[in-house]
Design a protein around this motif. Sequence first.
Motif, PDB file in Angstrom:
ATOM      1  N   ARG A 112       0.993  -1.690  -0.116  1.00  0.00           N
ATOM      2  CA  ARG A 112      -0.245  -0.401   0.209  1.00  0.00           C
ATOM      3  C   ARG A 112       0.795   1.183   0.136  1.00  0.00           C
ATOM      4  O   ARG A 112       0.116   1.808  -0.802  1.00  0.00           O
ATOM      5  CB  ARG A 112      -0.658   0.048   1.000  1.00  0.00           C
ATOM      6  CG  ARG A 112      -2.558  -0.650   1.124  1.00  0.00           C
ATOM      7  CD  ARG A 112      -3.322  -0.838   1.820  1.00  0.00           C
ATOM      8  NE  ARG A 112      -2.830  -0.399   3.371  1.00  0.00           N
ATOM      9  CZ  ARG A 112      -2.338  -1.704   4.231  1.00  0.00           C
ATOM     10  NH1 ARG A 112      -3.163  -2.929   3.380  1.00  0.00           N
ATOM     11  NH2 ARG A 112      -2.136  -1.049   5.342  1.00  0.00           N
ATOM     12  N   ASN A 113       1.982   1.630   0.320  1.00  0.00           N
ATOM     13  CA  ASN A 113       2.880   2.113   0.553  1.00  0.00           C
ATOM     14  C   ASN A 113       3.620   3.081  -0.646  1.00  0.00           C
ATOM     15  O   ASN A 113       3.652   3.683  -0.760  1.00  0.00           O
ATOM     16  CB  ASN A 113       4.002   2.285   2.473  1.00  0.00           C
ATOM     17  CG  ASN A 113       3.637   2.165   2.770  1.00  0.00           C
ATOM     18  OD1 ASN A 113       2.516   2.644   3.630  1.00  0.00           O
ATOM     19  ND2 ASN A 113       3.905   2.067   3.996  1.00  0.00           N
ATOM     20  N   GLU A 114       3.650   1.176  -1.439  1.00  0.00           N
ATOM     21  CA  GLU A 114       4.752   1.488  -2.905  1.00  0.00           C
ATOM     22  C   GLU A 114       3.412   2.750  -3.416  1.00  0.00           C
ATOM     23  O   GLU A 114       3.388   3.856  -3.990  1.00  0.00           O
ATOM     24  CB  GLU A 114       4.799   0.515  -3.131  1.00  0.00           C
ATOM     25  CG  GLU A 114       6.085  -0.196  -2.407  1.00  0.00           C
ATOM     26  CD  GLU A 114       6.426  -1.148  -2.147  1.00  0.00           C
ATOM     27  OE1 GLU A 114       6.746  -2.426  -1.768  1.00  0.00           O
ATOM     28  OE2 GLU A 114       5.479  -1.843  -3.884  1.00  0.00           O
ATOM     29  N   GLU A 115       2.295   1.617  -3.536  1.00  0.00           N
ATOM     30  CA  GLU A 115       1.123   1.885  -4.201  1.00  0.00           C
ATOM     31  C   GLU A 115       0.691   3.982  -3.937  1.00  0.00           C
ATOM     32  O   GLU A 115       0.035   4.391  -4.923  1.00  0.00           O
ATOM     33  CB  GLU A 115      -0.848   1.522  -4.306  1.00  0.00           C
ATOM     34  CG  GLU A 115      -0.063   0.003  -4.960  1.00  0.00           C
ATOM     35  CD  GLU A 115      -1.148  -1.489  -4.426  1.00  0.00           C
ATOM     36  OE1 GLU A 115      -0.971  -2.198  -5.311  1.00  0.00           O
ATOM     37  OE2 GLU A 115      -1.864  -0.603  -3.582  1.00  0.00           O
ATOM     38  N   LYS A 116       0.778   4.155  -3.394  1.00  0.00           N
ATOM     39  CA  LYS A 116       0.811   5.360  -2.577  1.00  0.00           C
ATOM     40  C   LYS A 116       1.303   6.575  -3.353  1.00  0.00           C
ATOM     41  O   LYS A 116       0.848   7.336  -3.772  1.00  0.00           O
ATOM     42  CB  LYS A 116       0.374   6.116  -1.260  1.00  0.00           C
ATOM     43  CG  LYS A 116      -0.388   7.269  -0.201  1.00  0.00           C
ATOM     44  CD  LYS A 116       0.376   7.075   0.955  1.00  0.00           C
ATOM     45  CE  LYS A 116      -0.076   8.377   1.609  1.00  0.00           C
ATOM     46  NZ  LYS A 116      -0.602   8.383   3.150  1.00  0.00           N
ATOM     47  N   GLU A 120       0.829   9.311  -6.273  1.00  0.00           N
ATOM     48  CA  GLU A 120       1.636  10.761  -6.396  1.00  0.00           C
ATOM     49  C   GLU A 120       2.177  10.759  -7.745  1.00  0.00           C
ATOM     50  O   GLU A 120       1.530  11.838  -7.576  1.00  0.00           O
ATOM     51  CB  GLU A 120       2.457  10.941  -4.957  1.00  0.00           C
ATOM     52  CG  GLU A 120       1.865  10.660  -3.394  1.00  0.00           C
ATOM     53  CD  GLU A 120       0.496  11.719  -3.383  1.00  0.00           C
ATOM     54  OE1 GLU A 120       0.703  12.215  -3.643  1.00  0.00           O
ATOM     55  OE2 GLU A 120      -0.181  11.541  -2.324  1.00  0.00           O
ATOM     56  N   LEU A 121       2.930   9.692  -7.923  1.00  0.00           N
ATOM     57  CA  LEU A 121       3.109  10.234  -9.262  1.00  0.00           C
ATOM     58  C   LEU A 121       2.473  10.303 -10.468  1.00  0.00           C
ATOM     59  O   LEU A 121       2.635  10.780 -11.641  1.00  0.00           O
ATOM     60  CB  LEU A 121       4.928   9.219  -9.102  1.00  0.00           C
ATOM     61  CG  LEU A 121       5.515   9.391  -8.699  1.00  0.00           C
ATOM     62  CD1 LEU A 121       7.133   7.886  -8.898  1.00  0.00           C
ATOM     63  CD2 LEU A 121       6.061  10.223  -8.328  1.00  0.00           C
ATOM     64  N   LEU A 122       1.686   9.437 -10.112  1.00  0.00           N
ATOM     65  CA  LEU A 122       0.355   9.220 -11.324  1.00  0.00           C
ATOM     66  C   LEU A 122      -0.165  10.209 -11.387  1.00  0.00           C
ATOM     67  O   LEU A 122      -0.795  10.768 -12.615  1.00  0.00           O
ATOM     68  CB  LEU A 122      -0.501   8.262 -10.914  1.00  0.00           C
ATOM     69  CG  LEU A 122       0.118   6.280 -11.774  1.00  0.00           C
ATOM     70  CD1 LEU A 122      -0.848   5.485 -11.354  1.00  0.00           C
ATOM     71  CD2 LEU A 122       0.231   6.925 -13.564  1.00  0.00           C
ATOM     72  N   ARG A 190      -5.746  10.794  -5.933  1.00  0.00           N
ATOM     73  CA  ARG A 190      -4.183  10.934  -4.930  1.00  0.00           C
ATOM     74  C   ARG A 190      -5.356  10.424  -3.470  1.00  0.00           C
ATOM     75  O   ARG A 190      -4.425   9.293  -2.763  1.00  0.00           O
ATOM     76  CB  ARG A 190      -4.136  12.347  -4.136  1.00  0.00           C
ATOM     77  CG  ARG A 190      -2.742  12.062  -3.196  1.00  0.00           C
ATOM     78  CD  ARG A 190      -2.403  14.085  -3.141  1.00  0.00           C
ATOM     79  NE  ARG A 190      -1.380  13.986  -4.564  1.00  0.00           N
ATOM     80  CZ  ARG A 190      -1.878  14.731  -5.042  1.00  0.00           C
ATOM     81  NH1 ARG A 190      -3.403  15.493  -5.495  1.00  0.00           N
ATOM     82  NH2 ARG A 190      -1.458  15.693  -6.543  1.00  0.00           N
ATOM     83  N   TRP A 191      -6.152  10.399  -2.851  1.00  0.00           N
ATOM     84  CA  TRP A 191      -7.119  10.217  -1.579  1.00  0.00           C
ATOM     85  C   TRP A 191      -7.505   8.630  -1.703  1.00  0.00           C
ATOM     86  O   TRP A 191      -7.375   8.396  -0.720  1.00  0.00           O
ATOM     87  CB  TRP A 191      -7.759  10.991  -1.193  1.00  0.00           C
ATOM     88  CG  TRP A 191      -9.290  11.600  -1.217  1.00  0.00           C
ATOM     89  CD1 TRP A 191      -9.524  12.196  -2.665  1.00  0.00           C
ATOM     90  CD2 TRP A 191     -10.543  10.482  -1.727  1.00  0.00           C
ATOM     91  NE1 TRP A 191     -11.030  11.746  -3.018  1.00  0.00           N
ATOM     92  CE2 TRP A 191     -11.247  11.010  -2.478  1.00  0.00           C
ATOM     93  CE3 TRP A 191     -10.690   8.916  -0.547  1.00  0.00           C
ATOM     94  CZ2 TRP A 191     -12.602  10.088  -3.036  1.00  0.00           C
ATOM     95  CZ3 TRP A 191     -12.129   8.781  -0.879  1.00  0.00           C
ATOM     96  CH2 TRP A 191     -13.082   8.939  -1.982  1.00  0.00           C
ATOM     97  N   VAL A 192      -7.512   8.201  -2.860  1.00  0.00           N
ATOM     98  CA  VAL A 192      -8.349   6.228  -3.415  1.00  0.00           C
ATOM     99  C   VAL A 192      -6.831   5.968  -3.024  1.00  0.00           C
ATOM    100  O   VAL A 192      -6.369   5.247  -4.348  1.00  0.00           O
ATOM    101  CB  VAL A 192      -9.108   6.802  -4.107  1.00  0.00           C
ATOM    102  CG1 VAL A 192      -9.729   5.606  -3.696  1.00  0.00           C
ATOM    103  CG2 VAL A 192      -9.829   7.486  -4.225  1.00  0.00           C
TER     104      VAL A 192
END
Length: 221
Positions: A112-116, A120-122, A190-192
Amino acid sequence: MATMTMPTALKAAAKPLTAGKSTAKAASTAPTWSLRVVRKLGGENVVDVLTRQHRQIRLGFLRAALPGPWRRRNFDRLMRLLAVHEAAEEAHVHPVARRALQHGRELAARRRNEEKEAKELLVALWHTGPDGTGYLRRLNEVRRAVTRHAAREEREEFRALRQAVSAPRLRMLGAEVKLTQAYAPTRPHRWVNNEAANKLAAPVLGPVDRALDAVRRRRGS
């Protein structure tokens, strides 16, 4: 016993089941209607579904980098694939891994941290767009983050899921993933970035994103 309609069956199939021994028992005694839903959606193992999408995503990055009149279309396709792929993983796959795998809580938290971070970059890439300044640089940043994350998923999470979760449950989870991707948001938000946020966002942001996609396609035609 009353006959269950297909919409009710689809809704029930989309709910995550409890992993571990109870998961295997539930999968092995699944009612006939749920097995029909899985077959209708292809009956494909969730690990196979997501691994195939990882290959599509890697190819999508290469296509989105190509110059020419198709860059916008390739960019939109990549953004859509990344958005629905991550939505399904966060809503269904990581929660199952957290409950079913040894050290699953820590493993799911790392993913989840990697995806978060990747999201942000996306979001930055989405706002830049394929015609914006610094597009290729941002695209390459996202590509590196996403491909590293996908490799860790396949090595640490997917292999363990194959061993810890029964084959019928993995096929049911594959159906859940496909159902989620059919109505998930099609652009990064970003928040999802967790199970609850994805399940709350899908019925709201999904239709909005798809309506905006349709407007963009009409303007571009």
